[in-house]
Design a protein around this motif. Structure first.
Motif: not given
Length: 230
Positions: A36-44, A131-136, A138-139, A141-147
């Motif tokens: 949800r947080e990733l979607v909110d950040k990317l949606l605009p 640009e928005n320093d969203l790496w943490e 994203l990381t 989120h990707m840990m959940v996806v990898t599992s």
């Protein structure tokens, strides 16, 4: 021992149980808590479109790679090379962002319901993350996806057809009721595995005969405690 003999031998003792053990809940169908947080950040920055059910959206074309924001509805992720269904995805979520490192993936999402979808190029998604320093975020989120990918692969490489089907039955019972009531158990399992229709139907039929599952017109209604071996 065949399933028929097994069920005859164990049906009486199973029916005596008044407190059956809870069934496993598939982690694959559980959403990432960071979606949800990733979607909110990317949606605009996304181009939002209303897309009809059954349409396919590819993650990669010859010209561009994409990230899709699932804003409403439900989709299913497919591998492109063998058309295998990987997992169902409910809004709010996103698909394709894990390809930032490789910048490509052969796959597509098929819409199970008419849905609002936000569309971004993978290059633009990368720029927004940077640009928005969203790496943490994203990381995590990707840990959940990898599992989830690990769990999915483990299910598909189980030792026997029965083990694969058993896992898929638990996964189907963990799905949203709308999906569970719109697809037969046989179709669901066949879409997500390389098992034959006849093999799936044989095992489902014997599980139903033994009282381990309840099926009505092909729709899975209930899964009781399943035997360890077939």
């Amino acid at each position: 021992m065949s399933m028929s003999n097994y069920t005859k031998k164990n049906r009486t003792s199973r029916n005596r149980s008044t407190m059956p053990a809870p069934l496993p809940i598939s982690t694959i169908t559980q959403p990432s808590p960071y979606s949800r947080e990733l979607v909110d950040k990317l949606l605009p920055f996304a181009d939002v479109k209303r897309i009809a059910a059954r349409k396919r959206l590819f993650l990669s074309t010859s010209q561009k790679n994409y990230c899709y924001l699932i804003l409403s509805g439900q989709v299913i992720l497919h591998r492109d090379d063998d058309d295998l269904a990987m997992t169902t995805i409910n809004a709010p979520s996103l698909v394709g962002i894990g390809n930032i490192a490789t910048r490509s993936m052969n796959g597509y999402i098929k819409l199970l319901t008419t849905s609002n979808i936000g569309i971004l190029s993978l290059e633009r998604t990368f720029d927004i993350i940077r640009e928005n320093d969203l790496w943490e975020l994203l990381t995590m989120h990707m840990m959940v996806v990898t599992s989830k990918l690990y769990a999915s692969n483990k299910m598909l490489t189980a030792p026997t057809s029965y083990d694969i089907i058993k896992a898929q039955l638990f996964e189907l019972m963990s799905e949203d009721a709308r999906l569970r009531n719109s697809i037969t158990a046989e179709n669901y399992i066949r879409d997500k595995t390389n098992l034959s229709r006849s093999g799936i139907m044989r095992i489902l039929s014997e599980l139903k005969e033994g009282g381990y599952i309840e099926i009505n017109r092909g729709i899975l209604m209930m899964v009781h405690q399943l035997p360890e071996k077939f």
